[in-house]
Design an enzyme around this catalytic site. Sequence first.
Site, short mmCIF file in Angstrom:
data_model
loop_
_atom_site.label_atom_id
_atom_site.label_comp_id
_atom_site.label_asym_id
_atom_site.label_seq_id
_atom_site.Cartn_x
_atom_site.Cartn_y
_atom_site.Cartn_z
N SER A 1 58.51 45.87 44.23
CA SER A 1 58.34 46.56 45.51
C SER A 1 59.51 47.48 45.80
O SER A 1 60.67 47.07 45.73
CB SER A 1 58.21 45.53 46.62
OG SER A 1 58.21 46.19 47.86
N THR B 1 32.65 33.70 26.75
CA THR B 1 33.41 32.77 27.61
C THR B 1 34.61 32.14 26.89
O THR B 1 35.69 32.05 27.49
CB THR B 1 32.48 31.67 28.16
OG1 THR B 1 31.34 32.29 28.72
CG2 THR B 1 33.17 30.83 29.21
N ARG C 1 60.58 55.78 50.40
CA ARG C 1 59.86 55.92 49.12
C ARG C 1 58.69 56.91 49.19
O ARG C 1 58.16 57.30 48.16
CB ARG C 1 59.35 54.56 48.64
CG ARG C 1 58.27 53.98 49.54
CD ARG C 1 57.77 52.65 49.05
NE ARG C 1 57.00 51.96 50.07
CZ ARG C 1 56.36 50.81 49.86
NH1 ARG C 1 56.43 50.23 48.68
NH2 ARG C 1 55.68 50.25 50.82
N ARG D 1 59.86 48.42 48.65
CA ARG D 1 60.16 48.07 50.04
C ARG D 1 61.41 47.19 50.08
O ARG D 1 62.19 47.24 51.02
CB ARG D 1 58.97 47.31 50.61
CG ARG D 1 59.09 47.03 52.06
CD ARG D 1 57.81 46.45 52.61
NE ARG D 1 57.96 46.30 54.03
CZ ARG D 1 57.11 45.66 54.80
NH1 ARG D 1 56.03 45.12 54.29
NH2 ARG D 1 57.32 45.56 56.08
N ARG E 1 40.78 52.07 27.45
CA ARG E 1 41.99 52.89 27.49
C ARG E 1 42.45 53.37 26.12
O ARG E 1 43.38 54.19 26.03
CB ARG E 1 43.11 52.13 28.21
CG ARG E 1 42.76 51.81 29.66
CD ARG E 1 42.40 53.05 30.46
NE ARG E 1 41.93 52.72 31.81
CZ ARG E 1 41.68 53.64 32.74
NH1 ARG E 1 41.82 54.92 32.48
NH2 ARG E 1 41.25 53.28 33.92
C1 LIG Z 1 38.56 57.69 30.67
C2 LIG Z 1 38.45 57.15 32.06
C3 LIG Z 1 38.36 58.02 33.14
C4 LIG Z 1 38.26 57.52 34.44
N1 LIG Z 1 38.20 58.40 35.49
C5 LIG Z 1 38.14 57.93 36.76
C6 LIG Z 1 38.10 58.82 37.88
O1 LIG Z 1 38.10 60.04 37.73
N2 LIG Z 1 38.08 58.30 39.12
C7 LIG Z 1 38.06 56.95 39.34
O2 LIG Z 1 38.02 56.52 40.50
N3 LIG Z 1 38.11 56.07 38.31
C8 LIG Z 1 38.15 56.53 37.03
N4 LIG Z 1 38.22 55.65 35.99
C9 LIG Z 1 38.29 54.22 36.28
C10 LIG Z 1 36.96 53.49 35.97
O3 LIG Z 1 35.89 53.97 36.80
C11 LIG Z 1 37.11 51.99 36.17
O4 LIG Z 1 37.39 51.73 37.53
C12 LIG Z 1 38.23 51.42 35.35
O5 LIG Z 1 38.15 51.89 34.01
C13 LIG Z 1 38.16 49.90 35.37
O6 LIG Z 1 37.05 49.51 34.60
P1 LIG Z 1 36.10 48.33 35.06
O7 LIG Z 1 35.51 48.61 36.40
O8 LIG Z 1 35.13 48.11 33.93
O9 LIG Z 1 37.14 47.12 35.15
P2 LIG Z 1 37.09 45.84 36.09
O10 LIG Z 1 37.20 46.19 37.52
O11 LIG Z 1 38.15 44.96 35.54
O12 LIG Z 1 35.65 45.24 35.87
C14 LIG Z 1 35.28 44.65 34.62
C15 LIG Z 1 33.76 44.56 34.55
O13 LIG Z 1 33.30 43.68 35.58
C16 LIG Z 1 32.07 44.16 36.09
N5 LIG Z 1 32.24 44.53 37.51
C17 LIG Z 1 33.40 44.79 38.17
N6 LIG Z 1 33.17 45.07 39.46
C18 LIG Z 1 31.83 44.99 39.62
C19 LIG Z 1 30.97 45.19 40.72
N7 LIG Z 1 31.42 45.53 41.93
N8 LIG Z 1 29.65 45.02 40.54
C20 LIG Z 1 29.14 44.68 39.34
N9 LIG Z 1 29.90 44.49 38.23
C21 LIG Z 1 31.22 44.64 38.37
C22 LIG Z 1 31.70 45.41 35.27
O14 LIG Z 1 30.91 45.01 34.18
C23 LIG Z 1 33.05 45.89 34.79
O15 LIG Z 1 32.98 46.69 33.59
C24 LIG Z 1 38.28 56.12 34.68
C25 LIG Z 1 38.38 55.26 33.58
C26 LIG Z 1 38.47 55.74 32.30
C27 LIG Z 1 38.60 54.78 31.14
#
Ligand SMILES: Cc1cc2nc3c(=O)[nH]c(=O)nc-3n(C[C@H](O)[C@H](O)[C@H](O)COP(=O)(O)OP(=O)(O)OC[C@H]3O[C@@H](n4cnc5c(N)ncnc54)[C@H](O)[C@@H]3O)c2cc1C
Length: 200
Positions: free
Chosen positions: A93, A59, A139, A95, A166
């Site tokens: 944007s 936090t 666009r 737009r 990333r």
């Molecule tokens: C190498 C790589 C390949 C990928 N390939 C694809 C792909 O082919 N297709 C695709 O669609 N995406 C892909 N992604 C995107 C990936 O699935 C994530 O959406 C993206 O990396 C964002 O990560 P995040 O959800 O942890 O981040 P954030 O949305 O910022 O979330 C941060 C954290 O909050 C928590 N959290 C967020 N939302 C929820 C929820 N609804 N319920 C519970 N906990 C939650 C989780 O702990 C999460 O890790 C890829 C990502 C990477 C790094």
Amino acid sequence: MRIDVLDHGFVELMTAYGSDLTIANAARESHGGHAHTEFDRADEALIKQMGRASPRHETPFRFVGIHFRLKWPIFVARQAMRHNVGINWIEKSLRYTKKKPEFYMPSGMEITRLQDAYHEAESTYQKLLEDDVPPEIARLCLPLGTYTQCQAHFSLQAFAHFVALRLDVHAQHEIWLYAKAMRQIASSCFPVSLEAILEK
Ligand SMILES: Cc1cc2nc3c(=O)[nH]c(=O)nc-3n(C[C@H](O)[C@H](O)[C@H](O)COP(=O)(O)OP(=O)(O)OC[C@H]3O[C@@H](n4cnc5c(N)ncnc54)[C@H](O)[C@@H]3O)c2cc1C
């Protein structure tokens, strides 16, 4: 501070909110300690201990933030914008603006067909605008390699999560380059805290 990335892109620091000291003082609040006015070795030890703690005590890392301006191809922006928790995004944007589009050409590749596709897209876009087609419709012919410009504000915790995913070997090369530049800038703002929270 600004770092050029790819052929026309960049990462630029807008503002860093707070410092390593802000995080240490936020952490101290939880056990009633007095805030420090100067960052010292006790602050450094406290931050490192929070990074190593299990379960992690993250936090305090949300009490600071970093704000970037980013110019990157649409496909990179789309990958980055999948990250949302603790992050605010805003995108220029097409737009409301009629900017001459710029396109990403991967270095070291002679991709004539890609170049041809970019020329075709640009000429179609300009013709649509000349014909008074609204920019939000014109666009639609622009490809994923078109540059776009965004600003993003991350809490440091959200930034660490973004960078960890990333800068992974599985991340696409282009977003990896942006994450590397962003990490370099963030490290100069939060030298102790960013390393501590990234430590697994
Ligand atoms: C190498 C790589 C390949 C990928 N390939 C694809 C792909 O082919 N297709 C695709 O669609 N995406 C892909 N992604 C995107 C990936 O699935 C994530 O959406 C993206 O990396 C964002 O990560 P995040 O959800 O942890 O981040 P954030 O949305 O910022 O979330 C941060 C954290 O909050 C928590 N959290 C967020 N939302 C929820 C929820 N609804 N319920 C519970 N906990 C939650 C989780 O702990 C999460 O890790 C890829 C990502 C990477 C790094």
